[in-house]
Design a protein around this motif. Structure first.
Motif, short mmCIF file in Angstrom:
data_model
loop_
_atom_site.label_atom_id
_atom_site.label_comp_id
_atom_site.label_asym_id
_atom_site.label_seq_id
_atom_site.Cartn_x
_atom_site.Cartn_y
_atom_site.Cartn_z
N PRO A 231 22.30 24.70 26.90
CA PRO A 231 23.54 25.16 27.56
C PRO A 231 24.04 26.15 26.59
CG PRO A 231 23.24 22.77 28.13
CD PRO A 231 22.17 23.09 27.10
N ARG A 232 24.63 27.06 27.26
CA ARG A 232 25.37 28.08 26.81
C ARG A 232 24.98 28.77 25.61
NH1 ARG A 232 30.74 27.22 25.22
NH2 ARG A 232 31.01 29.20 26.31
N THR A 233 23.56 29.05 25.37
CA THR A 233 23.09 29.53 24.05
C THR A 233 22.22 31.00 24.75
OG1 THR A 233 20.79 28.40 24.60
CG2 THR A 233 22.47 27.59 23.41
N VAL A 234 22.37 31.42 25.83
CA VAL A 234 21.86 32.85 26.52
C VAL A 234 22.91 33.64 27.04
CG1 VAL A 234 19.52 31.89 26.76
CG2 VAL A 234 21.12 31.64 28.83
N GLU A 235 22.79 34.90 27.20
CA GLU A 235 23.76 35.67 27.66
C GLU A 235 24.30 35.26 29.21
OE1 GLU A 235 20.71 38.81 26.23
OE2 GLU A 235 20.54 36.70 27.02
N PHE A 236 25.59 35.70 29.49
CA PHE A 236 25.84 35.30 30.81
C PHE A 236 25.11 35.90 31.73
CE2 PHE A 236 28.61 36.22 34.49
CZ PHE A 236 29.54 35.34 34.39
N GLY A 237 24.73 35.19 32.90
CA GLY A 237 24.02 35.69 33.78
C GLY A 237 22.66 35.11 33.95
N ARG A 238 22.40 34.71 32.67
CA ARG A 238 21.01 33.98 32.36
C ARG A 238 21.05 32.62 32.92
NH1 ARG A 238 17.70 35.71 27.23
NH2 ARG A 238 16.43 34.25 28.04
N ALA A 239 20.04 31.96 33.41
CA ALA A 239 19.99 30.51 33.60
C ALA A 239 19.48 29.83 32.33
CB ALA A 239 18.78 30.09 34.60
N GLN A 241 19.75 25.28 30.64
CA GLN A 241 19.63 23.85 31.05
C GLN A 241 20.76 23.61 31.86
OE1 GLN A 241 18.91 21.85 27.38
NE2 GLN A 241 16.64 22.00 27.28
N GLY A 242 21.94 24.10 31.47
CA GLY A 242 23.17 23.57 32.03
C GLY A 242 22.90 23.89 33.52
N LEU A 274 26.07 17.06 32.39
CA LEU A 274 26.98 18.49 32.14
C LEU A 274 28.21 18.19 31.63
CD1 LEU A 274 26.17 19.55 35.87
CD2 LEU A 274 25.79 20.97 33.74
N LEU A 275 28.88 17.20 31.76
CA LEU A 275 30.27 16.98 31.03
C LEU A 275 30.32 16.82 29.40
CD1 LEU A 275 32.13 14.30 33.37
CD2 LEU A 275 32.33 16.66 33.37
N ASN A 276 28.89 16.62 29.18
CA ASN A 276 28.73 16.64 27.74
C ASN A 276 27.61 17.51 27.07
OD1 ASN A 276 30.00 14.05 27.13
ND2 ASN A 276 28.17 13.15 28.34
N SER A 277 27.86 19.01 27.82
CA SER A 277 27.16 20.07 27.48
C SER A 277 27.75 21.10 26.88
CB SER A 277 26.18 20.48 28.81
OG SER A 277 25.18 19.72 29.12
N GLY A 278 29.25 20.84 26.57
CA GLY A 278 29.77 21.77 25.92
C GLY A 278 30.48 22.79 26.59
N SER A 300 33.16 29.78 29.46
CA SER A 300 33.13 28.35 28.96
C SER A 300 32.99 27.68 30.26
CB SER A 300 34.31 28.11 27.97
OG SER A 300 35.57 28.11 28.63
N GLU A 301 33.34 28.24 31.37
CA GLU A 301 33.43 27.18 32.50
C GLU A 301 32.52 27.72 33.43
OE1 GLU A 301 36.57 26.08 36.13
OE2 GLU A 301 37.34 26.97 34.28
#
Length: 537
Positions: A231-239, A241-242, A274-278, A300-301
Motif C-alpha cells: 500500500p502507498r508505494t506506487v504513484e497516485f492512480g495506480r492500484a 494491495q490497499g 486497511l486500517l493498519n496499511s498506512g 494519504s486518504e
C-alpha cells in the motif's frame, strides 16, 4: 522516465490505443469497438520499443478516464455517447443519479429520465454505455496479459531488469479486470466471462450468474493480492494491495446482497488490514475534492483515485460533470467551484430527502455541508426548472493552497473512487452487523470523521445502522456509493424509504425489487447468445 500518471495524462499514443482496440474487437463480442487507426503497426513492433509495457499498462488504466483518442467528444465504442459511457460517469449515473443524492435537470438527455425516476428498461442507452465501457476494461486487461507472458518477453528479448516491473503491471491488469467484474456484479448481477487464455475471435463469453461472478471476483482478488505493490508505494492512480483490500472489503460487506450469505466477519478482516496499511485521513476533508487532490495531503486518504488533467486527458467524467453541473442557475457561484464559465446552469440539484441528512444545528459548521439554499425552495415540483431545489459545492478545481488555474469546463481534480473515510464507516457497519470488532473502536472512528468535519461527536448509544446509513450519505455523497448502500440497507426499492421522483412521480412512490439490479442491455443480449436477462425485464 515518465511516471504512470504522466503517461495516462498524455493520452498515450494513437497507435497503442488502436493496437489494443484491434485485439479487443476480435475477442469481446459484447460491444462493437472501432479501431481509430487502420494502419496500426504489429504488436511485436510496438513491444520492441523502450518503455512499451509501461505505456501498455497505462492504456489499460486509461479506459477508466478516457473514452477515445480524439478528444473529450470521441468514443472508441461505436454507437455510444462519449460523455455518458465514460467509466466514472457511468458509476455516477447508476450509483448516484438513481438515488436521493441528485436530480438531473435535463431529462431530454437520452436515458437519464428513466435512470433518475427508476423506470429504466433494457434499451436504455446509459445502461448500454455502462455495460460496454466496463467490459472494455476486461478486454484491455486481457490484451495486456496476452502480450506480457514469459514466452513473449523472451521472444522480444525484454531485458531481465525490466521483468519485475512488468510482473507488477500484470498484477495490476488482473486487479483492473477484477474491479470491472466487481462493478458488473454490483450493477448487473451477471456478466460474460473472458480471460487472457481465450483464443481471439473464437468465443462468446460464458455467462456467470451472481453467485459465480462473486466467487470469480473473490478468487481473482485473493490470487493477485500478494503480487501487487505494498500500500502507498506506487504513484497516485495506480492500484496496489490497499486497493485490492478495499474491493475485497466491499465485496464481503455486500455479500448478503450478492449471494444471500452474510460475510461481515470477512469484511472486517480486510477492513482491519486497511486500517493498519498506512493510510491516514487528510486534515481537511475538502482537500479530497480539490484540483490538486492527486498531489496534496489527500493522497494519504484516497485509496484509489482516477486522475484527471485539464491539458492532456480531458473527458466528461464524473468530476467535470459534478463541478459544472453543481453550479446553480441562481447563484452562478463560479469562483467557489473554480470555474471560469457559467457551469451548466443548475444541471444537478438535491432531493429534499438528501437535504434532510444535514438538518439540525450540529451540521451548521460541518465542512461536509456544502448545501446552498438562499433564494431557493427545498421542494422540486418541476424537474426542468433549475431554480427549484437546493444545490451544493463538493468538487472544485481550486487547489488546497487557494490558487485557481483559471480553466474552463475541464478540471485537474481526480475522482476518489475509494477513500479511507469509507473504511471507517464500513468498520462501524460491519461491527453492528455482527462482523466482530468492538463498539468503542467503531465510535472512535466515526468521531474522527466528525471531529475533522467540525461536527458534533456521538456516543455509543447513537451508533445504530440507521445512523451509519445517514452518516455514509453525509461523508460520501457524490462518490458513487449511495445506490449500493441503499440496497444493502433494504431502502433502494420498495416503500420503506421514498424520495422525490422515485418511481416517477414528484412525491415518489414504492418501486419493485427488480430495480435492485439493472437489466442486461438488449444489444449485449443480441451479440452474446450465452447471456440471459435479469428477472422482471
Amino acid at each position: 522516465m515518465m511516471t504512470m500518471k504522466n503517461i495516462i495524462n498524455k493520452l498515450l499514443s494513437l497507435s497503442l490505443i488502436s493496437m489494443l482496440l484491434i485485439g479487443f474487437t476480435s475477442c469481446e463480442d459484447d460491444m462493437d469497438v472501432e479501431p481509430n487507426d487502420p494502419n496500426a503497426f504489429l504488436d511485436d513492433e510496438f513491444y520492441s520499443q523502450p518503455g512499451a509495457y509501461q505505456s501498455a499498462i497505462a492504456g489499460v488504466y486509461a479506459n477508466l478516464t478516457l473514452t477515445g483518442i480524439r478528444g473529450s467528444g470521441s468514443s472508441n465504442i461505436q454507437g455510444l455517447d462519449a460523455g455518458t459511457s465514460q467509466y466514472g460517469r457511468s458509476l455516477m449515473n447508476l450509483q448516484t443519479i438513481s438515488t436521493d443524492e441528485a436530480i438531473w435537470t435535463y431529462e431530454n438527455d437520452p436515458g437519464i429520465r428513466e435512470i433518475q425516476r427508476k423506470t429504466w428498461s433494457s434499451v436504455n442507452p446509459i445502461l448500454l454505455g455502462s455495460f460496454s465501457r466496463i467490459m472494455a476494461s476486461v478486454a484491455f486487461a486481457n490484451e495486456f496479459l496476452r502480450q506480457s507472458t514469459d514466452d513473449l518477453l523472451n521472444q522480444r528479448n525484454v531485458p531481465q531488469d525490466e521483468r519485475a516491473e512488468i510482473a507488477l503491471y500484470r498484477a495490476e491488469a488482473k486487479f483492473l479486470r477484477a474491479l470491472a467484474y466487481y462493478h458488473l456484479l454490483d450493477l448487473f448481477g451477471k456478466a460474460p466471462l473472458y480471460d487472457e487464455t481465450i483464443t481471439v475471435g473464437s468465443f462468446q463469453g460464458e455467462e456467470l450468474n451472481r453467485q459465480a461472478l462473486f466467487e470469480h471476483v473473490e478468487t481473482e482478488l485473493l490470487e493477485v493480492l500478494d503480487d501487487m505493490a505494498a500500500p502507498r508505494t506506487v504513484e497516485f492512480g495506480r492500484a496496489d494491495q490497499g486497493t485490492a483490500l478495499m474491493v475485497l472489503a466491499k465485496l464481503y460487506l455486500n455479500a448478503e446482497v450478492y449471494t444471500g450469505s452474510p460475510r461481515y466477519d470477512d469484511a472486517m478482516t480486510y477492513i482491519e488490514q486497511l486500517l493498519n496499511s498506512g493510510y491516514t485521513l487528510a486534515n481537511d476533508y475538502r482537500n479530497n475534492f480539490r484540483g490538486d487532490n492527486s498531489t496534496n495531503e489527500a493522497t494519504s486518504e484516497i485509496i484509489f483515485g482516477i486522475p484527471s488533467n485539464f491539458e492532456e486527458s480531458r473527458s466528461f467524467g464524473p468530476v467535470v460533470v459534478m463541478t459544472n453541473g453543481g453550479v446553480g442557475s441562481i447563484e452562478e457561484n463560479n469562483e467557489d467551484f473554480g470555474l471560469f464559465n457559467p457551469g451548466w446552469g443548475g444541471a444537478i440539484r438535491l432531493t429534499p430527502q438528501f437535504v434532510e441528512k444535514f438538518d439540525g444545528p450540529e451540521f451548521e459548521n460541518d465542512v461536509r455541508n456544502t448545501i446552498l439554499s438562499e433564494g431557493r425552495t427545498r421542494e422540486i415540483t418541476d424537474v426542468s426548472n433549475p431554480d427549484e431545489g437546493f444545490v451544493l459545492i463538493k468538487y472544485t478545481n481550486i487547489r488546497s493552497d487557494g490558487t485557481n488555474p483559471e480553466y474552463d469546463t475541464f478540471t485537474d481534480t481526480a475522482f476518489p473512487m475509494f477513500r479511507l473515510a469509507d473504511v471507517y464507516l464500513m468498520y462501524a457497519e460491519a461491527h453492528l452487523r455482527g462482523g466482530g470488532g468492538n463498539i468503542s473502536q467503531a465510535v472512535s472512528l466515526i468521531n474522527e470523521l466528525r471531529t475533522r468535519a467540525n461536527g458534533a461527536t456521538i456516543n455509543q448509544s447513537d451508533l445504530t445502522l440507521d445512523f451509519v446509513l445517514d452518516e455514509r450519505a453525509r461523508e460520501l455523497y457524490w462518490e458513487s456509493h449511495r445506490r449500493q448502500d441503499l440496497i444493502r440497507f433494504g431502502k433502494f426499492s420498495g416503500g420503506e424509504y421514498i424520495w422525490a421522483f422515485k418511481g416517477g412521480s414528484a412525491s415518489g412512490i414504492p418501486t419493485n425489487s427488480i430495480r435492485n439490479l439493472y437489466p442486461i442491455p438488449a444489444q449485449s443480449l443480441s451479440t452474446n447468445q450465452n447471456l440471459s436477462q435479469n428477472p422482471g425485464y
